[in-house]
Design an enzyme around this catalytic site. Structure first.
Site, mmCIF file in Angstrom:
data_model
loop_
_atom_site.group_PDB
_atom_site.id
_atom_site.type_symbol
_atom_site.label_atom_id
_atom_site.label_comp_id
_atom_site.label_asym_id
_atom_site.label_seq_id
_atom_site.Cartn_x
_atom_site.Cartn_y
_atom_site.Cartn_z
ATOM 1 N N SER A 21 0.851 -1.198 0.000
ATOM 2 C CA SER A 21 0.000 0.000 0.000
ATOM 3 C C SER A 21 0.888 1.249 0.000
ATOM 4 O O SER A 21 2.114 1.139 0.034
ATOM 5 C CB SER A 21 -0.933 -0.011 1.207
ATOM 6 O OG SER A 21 -0.165 -0.077 2.379
ATOM 7 N N ILE A 155 -9.316 -8.772 0.814
ATOM 8 C CA ILE A 155 -10.665 -9.351 0.742
ATOM 9 C C ILE A 155 -11.691 -8.267 0.416
ATOM 10 O O ILE A 155 -12.565 -8.429 -0.433
ATOM 11 C CB ILE A 155 -11.024 -10.033 2.090
ATOM 12 C CG1 ILE A 155 -10.188 -11.303 2.231
ATOM 13 C CG2 ILE A 155 -12.522 -10.358 2.170
ATOM 14 C CD1 ILE A 155 -10.393 -12.047 3.519
ATOM 15 N N CYS A 388 -9.798 26.970 11.748
ATOM 16 C CA CYS A 388 -10.857 26.208 12.413
ATOM 17 C C CYS A 388 -10.573 26.080 13.912
ATOM 18 O O CYS A 388 -10.743 27.045 14.643
ATOM 19 C CB CYS A 388 -11.043 24.859 11.720
ATOM 20 S SG CYS A 388 -12.695 24.206 11.928
ATOM 21 N N HIS A 522 -11.733 26.154 6.117
ATOM 22 C CA HIS A 522 -10.460 25.513 5.741
ATOM 23 C C HIS A 522 -9.990 26.009 4.376
ATOM 24 O O HIS A 522 -10.241 25.355 3.355
ATOM 25 C CB HIS A 522 -10.630 23.991 5.703
ATOM 26 C CG HIS A 522 -10.833 23.402 7.051
ATOM 27 N ND1 HIS A 522 -9.796 22.984 7.852
ATOM 28 C CD2 HIS A 522 -11.961 23.192 7.774
ATOM 29 C CE1 HIS A 522 -10.265 22.539 8.993
ATOM 30 N NE2 HIS A 522 -11.582 22.653 8.982
ATOM 31 N N GLU A 524 -7.189 25.860 3.100
ATOM 32 C CA GLU A 524 -6.213 24.945 2.473
ATOM 33 C C GLU A 524 -6.877 23.995 1.478
ATOM 34 O O GLU A 524 -6.235 23.510 0.555
ATOM 35 C CB GLU A 524 -5.441 24.167 3.549
ATOM 36 C CG GLU A 524 -6.208 23.073 4.300
ATOM 37 C CD GLU A 524 -6.999 23.573 5.508
ATOM 38 O OE1 GLU A 524 -7.337 24.782 5.545
ATOM 39 O OE2 GLU A 524 -7.311 22.750 6.389
#
Ligand code: GLN
Length: 550
Positions: A21, A155, A388, A522, A524
């Site tokens: 991964s 799976i 925030c 936010h 960003e």
């Protein structure tokens, strides 16, 4: 399937991952989209995540990374952030799905009697729902890129592989393409790149009936021609479709690197599209040139609480880089764990930075450290941006240390505090009242997505944005209580951004300070390399100006 007829034009590219991964499939998908765009095509990017959460909104950012929020209020995987930044196409609710969401829909339909007495099964009911997601809400896109989360062999991923196999079968192979992203491990003692894990991973895909058309090989060193040939032969892929994906110094280099390896040319070839003309990537070259030879370097501290996984601040990191690009400066981020500022003096930790940013967050841990950082920024007139939770902490800092209300706080952390920040139970969304209950569900119930905000004319915020009305993305459950506005005002903290109904403070600014802004939203999430967010451009500029003073 009726949707196919709706759009006979769109082609579908499915991106899977193998071997391990964290191979950067999201970045690979975003980069391919960017280079296809550079060839004049219209693209759309989608993420299919095999986990059981309905969305990542309730997941710990230290485990899963940032929760990206779209304009339409969807809490989604951070890969959607890469997609938006690289393609400039705003992502939508219909661009992100999880197994949790798929099952939720199937079960809802079953309860409604939609399946007319059938036994509900993974195949066909779950796979059909996945196919419907892939094919829905598409208009005139030339390419729809669908990234399948996880690694082949998981799976949880099986229904997705079956669904994309079926889409390819039904649409035809001339309208679909499978790209498999893998890793070629380098064994230094043998001085060799190993292709075996990729071969196994492709075999696994083939077991599901999927023959990749292209393999994108992540590698630290160039792939020798003979190894490419071997991979092509054993994986049943054309040799020129074995693409080298070397580690890059900057993520913004990746579209250039992939295009240089012929990725977009081979994709066009696969779809029988013109492929010989060169791709115009000059705008990417431009930002890479700035990143490679900036006019200077500036250090900015990010004082947060999810430092064990910096992916938790992915968009923030990128927005600061974009602010740097706009100023032709390199931004060096000093990541500071806010808990450290509870044990040590702020001046010891923050004396080598030119600006301080306190980002979003949830929960008690590390909040005192954030407040200490904010106090330091206020007192020493260091440029400060609070986002925030960071804005909420800045308001608490002013209330405690200037107004003298020592128990000023947020009800998120303390029910018995002076509730300067309180739970929002009602607010307006496009003229409709939103209602939340104290003990309601946590998932998907925050004030989410794009909301308008009115800026006070003449304020720093209005100057920075160059307008009096903005729209920004939100993700919060608590708010600065408007009734403290006058008290804050007297303390020199001015509310310069308000929700259009005047109820929710959205921006605060300190008057007697060169650059001190807190925002409830936010920014960003909307910053892009080619459209840097004005707040970040201005904040980085303030940091640069401050660094020149030192
Ligand atoms: N925890 C705070 C709230 O819910 C801030 C959220 C955030 O920083 N995203 O309002």
């Amino acid at each position: 399937m009726s949707e196919y007829a709706l759009n006979p034009k769109s082609r579908f590219i499915f991106i899977t991952g193998g071997v391990v991964s964290s191979l950067g499939k999201g970045l690979a998908s975003a980069s391919l989209a960017a280079v296809l765009q550079a060839r004049g095509y219209k693209v759309r990017l989608r993420k299919l995540d095999p986990y059981l959460n309905v969305d990542p909104g309730t997941m710990n950012p230290c485990q899963h990374g940032e929760v990206f929020v779209t304009d339409d209020g969807t809490e989604a995987d951070l890969d959607l952030g890469h997609y938006e930044r690289f393609s400039g196409v705003p992502a939508k609710k219909t661009d992100s799905v999880t197994t949790g969401k798929i099952y939720q829909r199937v079960i809802e339909k079953e309860r409604r009697g939609f399946y007319l007495g059938s036994t509900i099964q993974v195949i066909p009911h779950v796979t059909n729902e996945i196919k419907e997601f892939i094919l829905s809400d598409i208009t005139d896109e030339d390419f729809v890129l669908c990234e399948i989360g996880g690694t082949v062999g998981d799976i949880e991923g099986q229904p997705y592989l079956e669904a994309i196999r079926q889409v390819a079968y039904e649409l035809g192979r001339d309208r679909t393409m499978f790209i498999h992203v893998t890793l070629l491990p380098y064994i230094p003692t043998a001085g060799e790149l190993k292709t075996k894990p990729t071969q196994h991973s492709v075999k696994k895909l083939q077991e599901y009936g999927i023959q990749p058309d292209m393999i994108l090989c992540r590698t630290q060193v160039p792939i020798p021609e003979n190894e490419k040939r071997k991979l092509a032969l054993f994986c049943n892929v054309k040799e020129e479709n074995v693409i080298t994906a070397m580690d890059a110094a900057s993520i913004y280099q990746v579209p250039l690197a992939y295009s240089g390896e012929g990725m977009d040319r081979q994709v066009c070839k696969h779809f029988n599209l013109p492929y010989n003309q060169p791709t115009d990537l000059s705008k990417w070259e431009h930002i890479i040139n700035i990143l490679k030879s900036p006019e200077g370097e500036v250090r900015i501290a990010v004082v947060g609480k999810y430092m064990m996984l910096l992916e938790a601040y992915k968009s923030l990191h990128e927005a600061l880089i974009h602010g740097g690009i706009a100023n032709k400066y390199k931004v060096k981020i000093k990541w500071v764990d806010s808990e450290q500022l509870e044990k040590e003096d702020a001046s010891n930790i923050l004396n080598d930075v030119s600006a301080i940013l306190v980002p979003g967050g949830f929960g008690e841990r590390g909040t005192l450290g954030m407040i200490n950082a904010i106090k330091y920024a206020r007192e020493y007139k260091i440029p400060f941006l609070g986002i925030c939770f960071g804005m909420q902490m800045a308001v608490i800092e002013t209330m405690r240390n200037i107004c003298g209300i020592k128990n000023a706080g947020t009800t998120e952390l303390d029910e018995n505090c002076e509730p300067v920040i309180g739970l929002m139970t009602e607010w307006d969304k496009d003229g409709a009242k939103q209602i939340r209950h104290k003990d309601g569900d946590l998932g998907g119930t925050m004030r989410l997505g794009a909301y308008f905000c009115d800026l006070k004319p003449g304020s720093k915020a209005a100057q920075i944005y160059g307008t009096d009305k903005i729209s920004e993305r939100h993700r919060h459950r608590y708010e600065v209580n408007i009734k403290y506005k006058d008290m804050l005002n007297k303390a020199g903290m001015i509310v310069t951004g308000l929700s259009p109904d005047g109820n929710l403070p959205e921006i605060v600014e300190l008057q007697d300070h060169p650059w001190f802004i807190g925002v409830q939203f936010h920014p960003e999430l909307k910053s892009r390399p080619f459209e840097p967010h004005p707040l970040f451009v201005s904040f980085v500029k303030a940091a640069i100006d401050n660094s020149r003073l030192v």
